[in-house]
Design a protein around this motif. Structure first.
Motif, PDB file in Angstrom:
ATOM      1  N   SER A   1      -9.872  40.753  14.658  1.00  0.00           N
ATOM      2  CA  SER A   1     -10.251  39.337  14.560  1.00  0.00           C
ATOM      3  C   SER A   1      -9.072  38.416  14.266  1.00  0.00           C
ATOM      4  N   TRP A   2      -7.844  38.956  14.285  1.00  0.00           N
ATOM      5  CA  TRP A   2      -6.707  38.131  13.883  1.00  0.00           C
ATOM      6  C   TRP A   2      -6.284  37.142  14.978  1.00  0.00           C
ATOM      7  N   LYS A   3      -6.140  37.604  16.185  1.00  0.00           N
ATOM      8  CA  LYS A   3      -5.578  36.779  17.257  1.00  0.00           C
ATOM      9  C   LYS A   3      -6.687  36.077  18.038  1.00  0.00           C
ATOM     10  N   ASN A   4      -6.387  34.886  18.534  1.00  0.00           N
ATOM     11  CA  ASN A   4      -7.300  34.202  19.430  1.00  0.00           C
ATOM     12  C   ASN A   4      -6.585  33.903  20.748  1.00  0.00           C
ATOM     13  N   GLY A   5      -5.851  32.811  20.818  1.00  0.00           N
ATOM     14  CA  GLY A   5      -5.085  32.494  22.018  1.00  0.00           C
ATOM     15  C   GLY A   5      -5.826  31.697  23.074  1.00  0.00           C
ATOM     16  N   LYS A   6      -7.118  31.419  22.849  1.00  0.00           N
ATOM     17  CA  LYS A   6      -7.881  30.637  23.818  1.00  0.00           C
ATOM     18  C   LYS A   6      -7.682  29.141  23.558  1.00  0.00           C
ATOM     19  N   SER A   7      -8.071  28.340  24.543  1.00  0.00           N
ATOM     20  CA  SER A   7      -8.028  26.890  24.401  1.00  0.00           C
ATOM     21  C   SER A   7      -9.442  26.328  24.410  1.00  0.00           C
ATOM     22  N   TYR A   8      -9.677  25.357  23.544  1.00  0.00           N
ATOM     23  CA  TYR A   8     -10.959  24.664  23.453  1.00  0.00           C
ATOM     24  C   TYR A   8     -10.669  23.158  23.442  1.00  0.00           C
ATOM     25  N   TYR A   9     -11.333  22.443  24.323  1.00  0.00           N
ATOM     26  CA  TYR A   9     -11.138  20.991  24.414  1.00  0.00           C
ATOM     27  C   TYR A   9      -9.659  20.618  24.617  1.00  0.00           C
TER      28      TYR A   9
ATOM     29  N   LEU B   1      -5.857  27.644  20.295  1.00  0.00           N
ATOM     30  CA  LEU B   1      -6.092  28.151  18.947  1.00  0.00           C
ATOM     31  C   LEU B   1      -5.398  29.509  18.816  1.00  0.00           C
ATOM     32  N   PRO B   2      -4.308  29.591  18.078  1.00  0.00           N
ATOM     33  CA  PRO B   2      -3.568  30.848  17.993  1.00  0.00           C
ATOM     34  C   PRO B   2      -4.330  31.994  17.339  1.00  0.00           C
ATOM     35  N   LEU B   3      -5.087  31.701  16.261  1.00  0.00           N
ATOM     36  CA  LEU B   3      -5.645  32.771  15.431  1.00  0.00           C
ATOM     37  C   LEU B   3      -7.148  32.634  15.233  1.00  0.00           C
ATOM     38  N   GLY B   4      -7.794  33.781  14.956  1.00  0.00           N
ATOM     39  CA  GLY B   4      -9.202  33.805  14.575  1.00  0.00           C
ATOM     40  C   GLY B   4     -10.123  34.124  15.728  1.00  0.00           C
TER      41      GLY B   4
ATOM     42  N   GLY C   1       5.364  35.158  16.131  1.00  0.00           N
ATOM     43  CA  GLY C   1       5.410  33.958  16.958  1.00  0.00           C
ATOM     44  C   GLY C   1       4.307  32.956  16.690  1.00  0.00           C
ATOM     45  N   ILE C   2       3.607  33.077  15.555  1.00  0.00           N
ATOM     46  CA  ILE C   2       2.526  32.147  15.232  1.00  0.00           C
ATOM     47  C   ILE C   2       3.102  30.894  14.586  1.00  0.00           C
ATOM     48  N   ASP C   3       2.673  29.751  15.079  1.00  0.00           N
ATOM     49  CA  ASP C   3       3.029  28.449  14.525  1.00  0.00           C
ATOM     50  C   ASP C   3       1.840  27.980  13.684  1.00  0.00           C
ATOM     51  N   TYR C   4       1.998  27.969  12.359  1.00  0.00           N
ATOM     52  CA  TYR C   4       0.869  27.680  11.479  1.00  0.00           C
ATOM     53  C   TYR C   4       0.539  26.191  11.408  1.00  0.00           C
ATOM     54  N   ALA C   5       1.492  25.334  11.712  1.00  0.00           N
ATOM     55  CA  ALA C   5       1.169  23.913  11.839  1.00  0.00           C
ATOM     56  C   ALA C   5       0.245  23.700  13.029  1.00  0.00           C
ATOM     57  N   LYS C   6       0.515  24.389  14.118  1.00  0.00           N
ATOM     58  CA  LYS C   6      -0.333  24.321  15.311  1.00  0.00           C
ATOM     59  C   LYS C   6      -1.717  24.881  15.013  1.00  0.00           C
TER      60      LYS C   6
END
Length: 464
Positions: free
Chosen positions: A268-276, A280-283, A311-316
């Protein structure tokens, strides 16, 4: 006669000053004020929950300002409706929240820094709290989720959850360590407070919760039920701070290998999909899950410029999750009344059905004010739109002596009268992080935290 009158006036002013430092009067909805004044009013009145409503014996933050039965939380925690042997106890004014207390401590720093309460007055309260905590129930140095504010004894959160809770303890220690930095003077009171916090910090045995050296951290343990709760702390969710605290421990630190195997490598750590249009990098939640995922850890951890060796950007991550949540509310696929650009924010909190982890996947038409208001560092323009709507348009229904009520549903004509520590605290702290970065600055300068972040592979311009 003149001398007597002068002394009387001086005495009156002195007493007023002392009282003003120990009590904060609430205000109603005030029209035609600046945005900056509005932020101050909201922070100050919300802080009253932790100052005026703190437990009178321990000073800890009460979980909520009403009483609920144990099963009020149960569906949220277990995601099941038919758990046997459910405790039918209640959580009322004696139930203090360990995590909420940590958030309240952070809010107390804000209050002192803004002059709402006196520094010495706040320090006395904090010393009372750490003295109480040093004699209260702990399990391998880890506190329970709920604690009786008079006795220090554990209040079970469920049939198997009657002991240690490492996630709640991580929030508590985030507050205590930040306060230790803030109150770092040479006075006897400050030195004493620092020593008591250090005792709690050193006693917390995070590595014990790897269940005998396994490459996983477990959320709960109790002397009666051992690890039967069987709830591994895996990502991505609100518990990133737990791994950071565990890696930063000066006495019982976990390894990076454990972090990688238990958190990063979880399904459940990585996501990588786009919504709107927002990636979304994580979750693994569709559209990101409840917004407290992006708030609890980041009360102390500054996500701006924070990256890791994956390579995760936490501000993003924090910004885009918030923007996705808002965009979903604007889309409003279930056509709930009130949702829109100035009324958004789905996260865990009270609803007309009990305590629910609201999110796009679990949308009951309930808005939690804490969701948008605790997002100020990420979406200041949109959070201000929501704040003005909550305060000016809905204030007669949801504004009260402890700030905004926990939730509301215009579709159901339901408006909570309750306040929860874990929802009120982030409002005060995250608005302050937006305004001055105060708590981020304090927490990110702690040497052990810097060491722990580096150990887990994080990089940040705020690390030495």
């Amino acid at each position: 006669m003149i001398k007597h009158s002068f002394l009387t006036l001086v005495l009156a002013l002195t007493l007023f000053t002392l009282y003003a430092q120990d009590s904060i009067s609430p205000v109603g909805v005030i029209k035609n004020i600046s945005d900056d004044s509005l932020l101050t009013i909201v922070q100050r009145q919300t802080f009253r929950y932790f100052w005026q409503y703190a437990h009178p014996v321990s000073g800890l933050a009460r979980e909520r300002d009403n009483t609920v039965q144990a099963d009020y939380y149960w569906d949220y925690i277990n995601e099941a409706d038919d758990v046997p042997n459910l405790s039918k106890g209640s959580f009322g004014s004696e139930a203090c929240a360990i995590g909420g207390t940590g958030m309240g401590i952070l809010a107390t720093i804000v209050a002192v820094n803004r002059g709402w309460i006196g520094r010495d007055t706040a320090l006395k309260r904090l010393i009372k709290m750490v003295d109480f905590l040093n004699t209260a129930d702990r399990y391998h140095g880890i506190f329970p989720h709920f604690m009786n504010g008079t006795t220090g004894k554990t209040i079970p959160f469920g049939p198997l959850d009657d002991g240690a809770d490492i996630v709640e303890t991580s929030y508590l220690l985030m507050g205590l360590l930040a306060a230790k930095v803030y109150f770092k003077g040479s006075s006897k009171a400050e030195q004493y407070f620092s020593h008591r916090v250090q005792q709690i910090w050193q006693d917390a045995n995070w590595s014990w919760f790897s269940k005998g050296g396994q490459q996983t951290l477990y959320w709960h343990w109790s002397p009666e039920n051992d690890f039967q709760m069987n709830f591994p702390v895996y990502g991505y969710d609100e518990a990133l701070i737990t791994y950071i605290m565990a890696a930063s421990s000066p006495t019982h630190a976990i390894s990076k290998t454990l972090y990688e195997n238990s958190w990063v490598k979880s399904a459940s750590w990585k996501n990588g999909k786009s919504y709107y249009g927002y990636e979304l990098p994580l979750g693994n939640f569709d559209k990101g899950g409840p917004l407290f995922f992006e708030q609890y850890t980041y009360l102390g951890i500054n996500p701006e410029g924070l990256t890791d060796d994956h390579g995760i950007d936490y501000a993003k991550q924090t910004r885009n999750h918030t923007l996705i949540n808002r965009a979903y509310c604007i889309e409003n696929p279930k056509h709930y009344k009130g949702y829109g650009p100035n009324c958004w924010g789905l996260t865990a909190g009270d609803s007309y059905k009990g305590y629910v982890a609201h999110c796009p996947e679990v949308d009951l038409g309930v808005i939690q004010p804490t969701a948008a208001l605790s997002s100020f560092p990420y979406t200041p323009k949109y959070s201000m739109q929501a704040l003005k709507h909550f305060y000016y348009d809905l204030g007669s229904k949801i504004w009260g002596p402890y700030g905004f009520a926990d939730g509301f549903s215009e579709s159901k004509n339901w408006y909570a009268t309750t306040h929860l520590a874990i929802d009120q605290g982030p409002i005060v702290v995250m608005i302050e992080n937006y305004r001055t970065g105060l708590i981020w600055h304090l927490f990110m300068q702690i040497p052990e935290i810097q060491k722990g972040l580096k150990k887990l592979g994080f990089s940040s311009p705020h690390l030495n």
